[in-house]
Design a protein around this motif. Structure first.
Motif, PDB file in Angstrom:
ATOM      1  N   UNK A 312      14.778  17.412  41.463  1.00  0.00           N
ATOM      2  CA  UNK A 312      15.680  18.126  40.544  1.00  0.00           C
ATOM      3  C   UNK A 312      15.189  19.536  40.195  1.00  0.00           C
ATOM      4  N   UNK A 313      13.939  19.838  40.577  1.00  0.00           N
ATOM      5  CA  UNK A 313      13.447  21.202  40.308  1.00  0.00           C
ATOM      6  C   UNK A 313      13.723  22.143  41.481  1.00  0.00           C
ATOM      7  N   UNK A 314      14.200  21.579  42.576  1.00  0.00           N
ATOM      8  CA  UNK A 314      14.488  22.403  43.752  1.00  0.00           C
ATOM      9  C   UNK A 314      15.968  22.796  43.713  1.00  0.00           C
ATOM     10  N   UNK A 315      16.220  24.069  43.599  1.00  0.00           N
ATOM     11  CA  UNK A 315      17.594  24.555  43.449  1.00  0.00           C
ATOM     12  C   UNK A 315      18.468  24.197  44.664  1.00  0.00           C
ATOM     13  N   UNK A 316      17.809  24.065  45.817  1.00  0.00           N
ATOM     14  CA  UNK A 316      18.529  23.722  47.048  1.00  0.00           C
ATOM     15  C   UNK A 316      18.966  22.259  47.072  1.00  0.00           C
ATOM     16  N   UNK A 317      18.372  21.454  46.187  1.00  0.00           N
ATOM     17  CA  UNK A 317      18.616  20.006  46.197  1.00  0.00           C
ATOM     18  C   UNK A 317      19.330  19.514  44.931  1.00  0.00           C
ATOM     19  N   UNK A 318      18.966  20.122  43.799  1.00  0.00           N
ATOM     20  CA  UNK A 318      19.361  19.579  42.481  1.00  0.00           C
ATOM     21  C   UNK A 318      20.871  19.381  42.340  1.00  0.00           C
ATOM     22  N   UNK A 319      21.670  20.205  42.988  1.00  0.00           N
ATOM     23  CA  UNK A 319      23.122  20.131  42.847  1.00  0.00           C
ATOM     24  C   UNK A 319      23.706  18.824  43.375  1.00  0.00           C
ATOM     25  N   UNK A 320      22.942  18.137  44.241  1.00  0.00           N
ATOM     26  CA  UNK A 320      23.442  16.876  44.802  1.00  0.00           C
ATOM     27  C   UNK A 320      23.789  15.892  43.690  1.00  0.00           C
ATOM     28  N   UNK A 321      22.980  15.887  42.638  1.00  0.00           N
ATOM     29  CA  UNK A 321      23.178  14.917  41.543  1.00  0.00           C
ATOM     30  C   UNK A 321      24.517  15.139  40.848  1.00  0.00           C
ATOM     31  N   UNK A 322      24.996  16.374  40.848  1.00  0.00           N
ATOM     32  CA  UNK A 322      26.251  16.658  40.127  1.00  0.00           C
ATOM     33  C   UNK A 322      27.455  15.979  40.785  1.00  0.00           C
TER      34      UNK A 322
END
Ligand code: SF4
Length: 349
Positions: A312-322
Protein backbone atom coordinates in the motif's frame (compact mmCIF):
# COMPACT_ATOMS: atom_id res chain seq x y z
CA UNK A 1 -31.61 -8.63 -9.87
CA UNK A 2 -33.88 -10.19 -7.31
CA UNK A 3 -33.43 -13.69 -8.69
CA UNK A 4 -29.63 -13.26 -8.72
CA UNK A 5 -29.71 -12.19 -5.08
CA UNK A 6 -31.89 -15.19 -4.29
CA UNK A 7 -29.52 -17.52 -6.08
CA UNK A 8 -26.62 -16.09 -4.10
CA UNK A 9 -28.53 -16.56 -0.87
CA UNK A 10 -29.34 -20.12 -1.83
CA UNK A 11 -25.72 -21.00 -2.65
CA UNK A 12 -24.41 -19.31 0.52
CA UNK A 13 -27.05 -21.16 2.51
CA UNK A 14 -25.96 -24.45 0.99
CA UNK A 15 -22.35 -23.79 1.86
CA UNK A 16 -23.31 -22.99 5.44
CA UNK A 17 -25.58 -26.03 5.70
CA UNK A 18 -22.80 -28.32 4.60
CA UNK A 19 -20.65 -26.87 7.37
CA UNK A 20 -18.04 -26.18 4.72
CA UNK A 21 -14.74 -24.88 6.02
CA UNK A 22 -15.34 -21.66 4.07
CA UNK A 23 -17.51 -20.45 6.94
CA UNK A 24 -15.45 -21.79 9.80
CA UNK A 25 -12.70 -19.12 9.92
CA UNK A 26 -15.15 -16.17 10.01
CA UNK A 27 -15.67 -14.18 13.16
CA UNK A 28 -18.22 -11.37 13.02
CA UNK A 29 -17.08 -8.09 14.52
CA UNK A 30 -19.33 -5.33 15.78
CA UNK A 31 -18.29 -2.90 13.03
CA UNK A 32 -19.57 -5.34 10.44
CA UNK A 33 -16.05 -6.32 9.41
CA UNK A 34 -15.06 -9.94 9.40
CA UNK A 35 -11.75 -11.38 10.29
CA UNK A 36 -10.48 -14.42 8.44
CA UNK A 37 -7.56 -16.77 8.73
CA UNK A 38 -5.45 -15.86 5.73
CA UNK A 39 -3.14 -18.83 6.09
CA UNK A 40 -3.41 -22.02 8.10
CA UNK A 41 -0.31 -23.72 9.52
CA UNK A 42 0.25 -27.27 8.23
CA UNK A 43 -2.29 -26.83 5.46
CA UNK A 44 -1.29 -25.47 2.07
CA UNK A 45 -3.81 -23.39 0.09
CA UNK A 46 -4.06 -26.34 -2.37
CA UNK A 47 -5.20 -28.57 0.50
CA UNK A 48 -7.22 -25.96 2.32
CA UNK A 49 -9.23 -25.00 -0.75
CA UNK A 50 -9.37 -28.57 -2.16
CA UNK A 51 -7.48 -27.73 -5.34
CA UNK A 52 -6.11 -30.60 -7.41
CA UNK A 53 -5.13 -28.38 -10.30
CA UNK A 54 -4.96 -24.67 -11.17
CA UNK A 55 -6.37 -22.66 -14.03
CA UNK A 56 -3.90 -20.36 -15.73
CA UNK A 57 -6.23 -17.42 -15.06
CA UNK A 58 -5.93 -18.18 -11.33
CA UNK A 59 -2.22 -17.52 -11.63
CA UNK A 60 -2.99 -14.14 -13.20
CA UNK A 61 -5.36 -13.26 -10.36
CA UNK A 62 -2.58 -14.25 -7.99
CA UNK A 63 -0.13 -11.91 -9.71
CA UNK A 64 -2.62 -9.12 -8.91
CA UNK A 65 -2.96 -9.86 -5.20
CA UNK A 66 -2.61 -13.15 -3.32
CA UNK A 67 -4.74 -11.95 -0.43
CA UNK A 68 -7.56 -11.29 -2.89
CA UNK A 69 -7.23 -14.88 -4.13
CA UNK A 70 -7.57 -16.14 -0.55
CA UNK A 71 -10.62 -13.93 0.05
CA UNK A 72 -12.12 -15.25 -3.16
CA UNK A 73 -12.20 -18.72 -1.56
CA UNK A 74 -13.23 -17.53 1.88
CA UNK A 75 -15.96 -15.18 0.68
CA UNK A 76 -17.29 -16.90 -2.45
CA UNK A 77 -20.49 -14.84 -2.58
CA UNK A 78 -18.43 -11.65 -2.99
CA UNK A 79 -16.28 -13.26 -5.65
CA UNK A 80 -19.36 -14.35 -7.59
CA UNK A 81 -20.73 -10.81 -7.41
CA UNK A 82 -17.44 -9.42 -8.72
CA UNK A 83 -17.32 -12.01 -11.49
CA UNK A 84 -20.78 -11.04 -12.65
CA UNK A 85 -19.76 -7.39 -12.67
CA UNK A 86 -16.51 -8.04 -14.54
CA UNK A 87 -18.26 -10.30 -17.07
CA UNK A 88 -20.00 -7.11 -18.19
CA UNK A 89 -16.93 -4.93 -18.02
CA UNK A 90 -14.44 -7.36 -19.58
CA UNK A 91 -16.28 -7.56 -22.86
CA UNK A 92 -17.48 -11.15 -22.57
CA UNK A 93 -19.68 -10.38 -25.60
CA UNK A 94 -16.64 -9.56 -27.79
CA UNK A 95 -15.06 -12.89 -26.85
CA UNK A 96 -18.31 -14.70 -27.53
CA UNK A 97 -18.78 -13.01 -30.91
CA UNK A 98 -15.27 -14.06 -31.94
CA UNK A 99 -15.84 -17.60 -30.82
CA UNK A 100 -19.07 -17.78 -32.83
CA UNK A 101 -17.35 -16.29 -35.85
CA UNK A 102 -14.66 -19.00 -35.70
CA UNK A 103 -17.20 -21.72 -35.03
CA UNK A 104 -20.47 -20.86 -36.79
CA UNK A 105 -21.67 -24.47 -36.78
CA UNK A 106 -21.15 -24.98 -33.05
CA UNK A 107 -23.54 -27.53 -31.60
CA UNK A 108 -24.79 -27.87 -28.06
CA UNK A 109 -23.98 -31.18 -26.39
CA UNK A 110 -25.53 -32.06 -23.05
CA UNK A 111 -22.94 -33.42 -20.62
CA UNK A 112 -23.83 -35.64 -17.67
CA UNK A 113 -20.55 -36.18 -15.82
CA UNK A 114 -17.26 -34.41 -15.15
CA UNK A 115 -15.68 -36.88 -17.57
CA UNK A 116 -18.16 -35.78 -20.26
CA UNK A 117 -17.33 -32.13 -19.66
CA UNK A 118 -13.56 -32.64 -19.85
CA UNK A 119 -13.97 -35.00 -22.81
CA UNK A 120 -15.74 -32.28 -24.74
CA UNK A 121 -12.72 -30.01 -24.28
CA UNK A 122 -10.39 -32.78 -25.47
CA UNK A 123 -12.60 -33.46 -28.50
CA UNK A 124 -12.40 -29.76 -29.41
CA UNK A 125 -8.64 -29.94 -29.03
CA UNK A 126 -8.37 -33.07 -31.21
CA UNK A 127 -10.40 -31.35 -33.94
CA UNK A 128 -8.29 -28.20 -33.84
CA UNK A 129 -4.92 -29.92 -34.28
CA UNK A 130 -5.31 -30.66 -38.05
CA UNK A 131 -6.78 -27.18 -38.63
CA UNK A 132 -3.76 -25.62 -36.99
CA UNK A 133 -1.39 -27.89 -38.92
CA UNK A 134 -3.06 -26.70 -42.11
CA UNK A 135 -2.23 -23.11 -41.12
CA UNK A 136 -5.79 -22.13 -40.19
CA UNK A 137 -6.64 -19.81 -37.34
CA UNK A 138 -8.09 -21.64 -34.33
CA UNK A 139 -9.84 -20.11 -31.33
CA UNK A 140 -10.38 -21.31 -27.77
CA UNK A 141 -7.61 -23.91 -27.95
CA UNK A 142 -7.37 -25.90 -24.67
CA UNK A 143 -3.91 -26.29 -23.14
CA UNK A 144 -3.09 -28.54 -20.21
CA UNK A 145 -0.18 -30.15 -18.45
CA UNK A 146 2.10 -30.24 -15.45
CA UNK A 147 4.39 -27.33 -14.63
CA UNK A 148 6.65 -27.55 -11.60
CA UNK A 149 4.59 -30.42 -10.20
CA UNK A 150 1.20 -28.67 -10.52
CA UNK A 151 -1.40 -29.52 -13.15
CA UNK A 152 -2.67 -26.54 -15.15
CA UNK A 153 -5.62 -25.99 -17.45
CA UNK A 154 -6.08 -23.07 -19.78
CA UNK A 155 -7.77 -21.95 -22.97
CA UNK A 156 -5.81 -19.94 -25.55
CA UNK A 157 -7.84 -17.27 -27.34
CA UNK A 158 -6.18 -17.56 -30.78
CA UNK A 159 -3.44 -19.48 -32.53
CA UNK A 160 -2.49 -18.80 -36.12
CA UNK A 161 0.35 -18.88 -38.60
CA UNK A 162 1.76 -15.47 -39.53
CA UNK A 163 2.73 -14.56 -43.11
CA UNK A 164 6.36 -15.25 -42.21
CA UNK A 165 5.41 -18.76 -41.03
CA UNK A 166 5.59 -18.10 -37.28
CA UNK A 167 3.08 -19.79 -34.99
CA UNK A 168 1.49 -16.90 -33.09
CA UNK A 169 -0.46 -17.07 -29.84
CA UNK A 170 -2.74 -14.09 -29.36
CA UNK A 171 -4.81 -13.22 -26.31
CA UNK A 172 -7.65 -10.74 -26.57
CA UNK A 173 -8.07 -8.31 -23.68
CA UNK A 174 -10.88 -5.81 -23.51
CA UNK A 175 -10.60 -2.54 -21.62
CA UNK A 176 -13.17 -0.15 -20.26
CA UNK A 177 -10.68 2.71 -20.85
CA UNK A 178 -9.56 3.47 -24.36
CA UNK A 179 -5.89 3.11 -23.40
CA UNK A 180 -3.27 0.42 -22.98
CA UNK A 181 -3.11 -1.16 -19.51
CA UNK A 182 -1.15 -0.13 -16.49
CA UNK A 183 2.06 -2.22 -15.98
CA UNK A 184 0.43 -3.92 -12.93
CA UNK A 185 -2.36 -5.24 -15.17
CA UNK A 186 -0.08 -6.02 -18.10
CA UNK A 187 2.10 -8.15 -15.78
CA UNK A 188 -0.72 -10.70 -15.34
CA UNK A 189 -1.44 -10.71 -19.07
CA UNK A 190 2.21 -11.43 -19.95
CA UNK A 191 2.33 -14.17 -17.33
CA UNK A 192 -0.82 -15.72 -18.81
CA UNK A 193 0.50 -15.96 -22.38
CA UNK A 194 3.92 -17.13 -21.16
CA UNK A 195 2.35 -20.00 -19.20
CA UNK A 196 0.13 -20.86 -22.17
CA UNK A 197 3.27 -21.21 -24.27
CA UNK A 198 4.94 -23.46 -21.70
CA UNK A 199 1.85 -25.70 -21.70
CA UNK A 200 1.36 -25.74 -25.48
CA UNK A 201 5.04 -26.42 -26.16
CA UNK A 202 5.18 -29.30 -23.71
CA UNK A 203 2.01 -30.78 -25.27
CA UNK A 204 3.42 -30.75 -28.79
CA UNK A 205 6.78 -31.99 -27.54
CA UNK A 206 5.11 -35.09 -26.10
CA UNK A 207 5.40 -34.31 -22.38
CA UNK A 208 1.74 -34.94 -21.60
CA UNK A 209 1.21 -38.21 -19.74
CA UNK A 210 -2.04 -40.18 -19.56
CA UNK A 211 -1.70 -40.99 -15.85
CA UNK A 212 -0.96 -37.39 -14.88
CA UNK A 213 -4.05 -36.17 -16.67
CA UNK A 214 -6.30 -38.73 -14.99
CA UNK A 215 -4.65 -38.33 -11.61
CA UNK A 216 -4.70 -34.54 -11.35
CA UNK A 217 -8.16 -34.08 -12.81
CA UNK A 218 -9.51 -36.94 -10.68
CA UNK A 219 -11.29 -38.46 -13.66
CA UNK A 220 -12.39 -42.07 -14.17
CA UNK A 221 -10.79 -43.59 -17.30
CA UNK A 222 -13.48 -46.28 -17.66
CA UNK A 223 -16.37 -43.83 -17.42
CA UNK A 224 -18.43 -44.18 -20.61
CA UNK A 225 -19.61 -40.96 -22.27
CA UNK A 226 -23.20 -39.87 -21.83
CA UNK A 227 -25.56 -40.71 -24.72
CA UNK A 228 -25.37 -37.24 -26.33
CA UNK A 229 -21.60 -37.09 -26.18
CA UNK A 230 -21.35 -40.62 -27.61
CA UNK A 231 -23.49 -39.60 -30.58
CA UNK A 232 -21.44 -36.42 -31.06
CA UNK A 233 -18.11 -38.32 -30.94
CA UNK A 234 -19.40 -40.90 -33.43
CA UNK A 235 -20.52 -38.17 -35.80
CA UNK A 236 -16.98 -36.80 -35.77
CA UNK A 237 -15.60 -40.25 -36.53
CA UNK A 238 -14.04 -40.76 -33.09
CA UNK A 239 -14.02 -44.36 -31.92
CA UNK A 240 -13.53 -43.56 -28.23
CA UNK A 241 -16.47 -44.20 -25.93
CA UNK A 242 -14.75 -43.79 -22.56
CA UNK A 243 -12.70 -40.95 -21.17
CA UNK A 244 -9.54 -43.10 -21.01
CA UNK A 245 -9.88 -44.09 -24.69
CA UNK A 246 -10.25 -40.44 -25.64
CA UNK A 247 -7.09 -39.50 -23.72
CA UNK A 248 -5.22 -42.28 -25.55
CA UNK A 249 -6.49 -40.95 -28.86
CA UNK A 250 -5.45 -37.39 -27.99
CA UNK A 251 -1.93 -38.54 -27.12
CA UNK A 252 -1.65 -40.33 -30.48
CA UNK A 253 -2.90 -37.21 -32.32
CA UNK A 254 -0.36 -35.02 -30.54
CA UNK A 255 2.43 -37.55 -31.05
CA UNK A 256 1.91 -37.68 -34.81
CA UNK A 257 1.15 -33.99 -35.30
CA UNK A 258 3.75 -31.76 -36.88
CA UNK A 259 2.94 -28.83 -34.60
CA UNK A 260 5.93 -26.82 -33.45
CA UNK A 261 6.39 -24.68 -30.32
CA UNK A 262 4.88 -21.20 -30.37
CA UNK A 263 7.11 -18.54 -31.92
CA UNK A 264 5.38 -15.33 -30.89
CA UNK A 265 3.22 -14.16 -27.99
CA UNK A 266 0.83 -11.26 -28.59
CA UNK A 267 -1.70 -9.33 -26.56
CA UNK A 268 -4.49 -7.56 -28.41
CA UNK A 269 -6.26 -4.79 -26.50
CA UNK A 270 -9.72 -3.64 -27.57
CA UNK A 271 -12.08 -1.05 -26.22
CA UNK A 272 -14.91 -2.99 -24.63
CA UNK A 273 -17.90 -0.86 -25.60
CA UNK A 274 -16.85 0.01 -29.18
CA UNK A 275 -14.73 -3.07 -29.90
CA UNK A 276 -12.15 -0.73 -31.51
CA UNK A 277 -8.51 -1.84 -31.40
CA UNK A 278 -6.49 0.06 -28.79
CA UNK A 279 -3.19 -1.61 -29.61
CA UNK A 280 -1.17 -4.81 -29.84
CA UNK A 281 1.75 -5.75 -27.66
CA UNK A 282 4.30 -8.44 -28.28
CA UNK A 283 5.43 -10.26 -25.14
CA UNK A 284 9.05 -11.32 -24.73
CA UNK A 285 9.37 -14.94 -23.68
CA UNK A 286 12.09 -15.26 -21.06
CA UNK A 287 11.78 -18.90 -20.06
CA UNK A 288 14.25 -18.93 -17.14
CA UNK A 289 12.69 -15.85 -15.58
CA UNK A 290 9.15 -17.11 -16.18
CA UNK A 291 9.89 -20.48 -14.58
CA UNK A 292 11.46 -18.75 -11.56
CA UNK A 293 8.34 -16.55 -11.19
CA UNK A 294 6.14 -19.61 -11.54
CA UNK A 295 8.06 -21.38 -8.76
CA UNK A 296 7.48 -18.41 -6.49
CA UNK A 297 3.74 -18.28 -7.29
CA UNK A 298 3.46 -22.01 -6.67
CA UNK A 299 5.32 -21.70 -3.36
CA UNK A 300 2.18 -19.89 -2.14
CA UNK A 301 -0.12 -22.70 -3.30
CA UNK A 302 2.11 -25.30 -1.68
CA UNK A 303 2.08 -23.40 1.59
CA UNK A 304 5.84 -22.82 1.47
CA UNK A 305 5.34 -19.13 2.14
CA UNK A 306 2.69 -16.70 3.40
CA UNK A 307 0.40 -14.95 0.89
CA UNK A 308 1.43 -11.42 -0.13
CA UNK A 309 -1.01 -8.56 -0.55
CA UNK A 310 -0.69 -5.19 -2.20
CA UNK A 311 2.14 -2.93 -1.10
CA UNK A 312 0.00 0.00 0.00
CA UNK A 313 3.02 2.32 0.17
CA UNK A 314 3.85 1.75 -3.48
CA UNK A 315 1.96 4.26 -5.61
CA UNK A 316 2.13 1.89 -8.58
CA UNK A 317 0.29 -0.79 -6.59
CA UNK A 318 -1.85 0.88 -3.90
CA UNK A 319 -4.68 1.81 -6.28
CA UNK A 320 -5.53 -1.87 -6.77
CA UNK A 321 -7.25 -1.90 -3.37
CA UNK A 322 -9.67 0.83 -4.45
CA UNK A 323 -11.24 -1.50 -7.01
CA UNK A 324 -11.22 -4.51 -4.69
CA UNK A 325 -14.49 -5.84 -3.27
CA UNK A 326 -12.68 -6.91 -0.07
CA UNK A 327 -11.15 -3.48 0.62
CA UNK A 328 -13.43 -2.76 3.61
CA UNK A 329 -12.68 -5.96 5.45
CA UNK A 330 -9.16 -6.73 4.20
CA UNK A 331 -7.00 -7.77 7.16
CA UNK A 332 -3.78 -7.34 5.20
CA UNK A 333 -4.61 -3.78 4.19
CA UNK A 334 -5.79 -2.86 7.68
CA UNK A 335 -2.58 -4.20 9.26
CA UNK A 336 -0.40 -2.41 6.72
CA UNK A 337 -2.27 0.87 7.25
CA UNK A 338 -1.74 0.52 11.01
CA UNK A 339 1.97 -0.18 10.49
CA UNK A 340 2.29 2.90 8.27
CA UNK A 341 0.51 5.03 10.88
CA UNK A 342 2.72 3.71 13.70
CA UNK A 343 5.86 4.32 11.60
CA UNK A 344 4.61 7.81 10.77
CA UNK A 345 3.99 8.74 14.39
CA UNK A 346 7.40 7.35 15.45
CA UNK A 347 9.08 9.48 12.79
CA UNK A 348 7.06 12.54 13.91
CA UNK A 349 8.41 12.11 17.47
FE1 SF4 B 1 -5.53 -7.28 -1.94
FE2 SF4 B 1 -5.93 -4.70 -1.49
FE3 SF4 B 1 -7.98 -6.31 -1.99
FE4 SF4 B 1 -6.68 -6.50 0.31
S1 SF4 B 1 -7.88 -4.74 -0.42
S2 SF4 B 1 -7.33 -8.17 -0.98
S3 SF4 B 1 -4.59 -6.07 -0.32
S4 SF4 B 1 -6.33 -5.78 -3.40
Amino acid sequence: GQSLAKEEERIDGQIKKRGHKVVAPFERLSNNRSTVTLSVPDQSPMERFSKHHLNVTQLCEQSWCEIKVVYGFLKPHMKRREMRRTAVTTGASIHLAREREANPDAVTVVVYTREDREALKLINLIQMVPALEAGQLVREFPVLGVLDGVFFLGVVDELYCSKSGDLVLSELKTRSHNSLPHPAQAKGHSLQVGVYKLLFDSMVQGSMKRDQLLHFLKLRPHQAFGSELQRYAQKLGLLAVTFGELVDHLLVVLHFSNLQPIDKLCLEYRHQSSGVLIGNREVEFEETQLRAELRDYLAFWRGEREPHGVDIEDIEEAWKCRTCPYEESCEWRRNRLQEVMVDGSKKAK
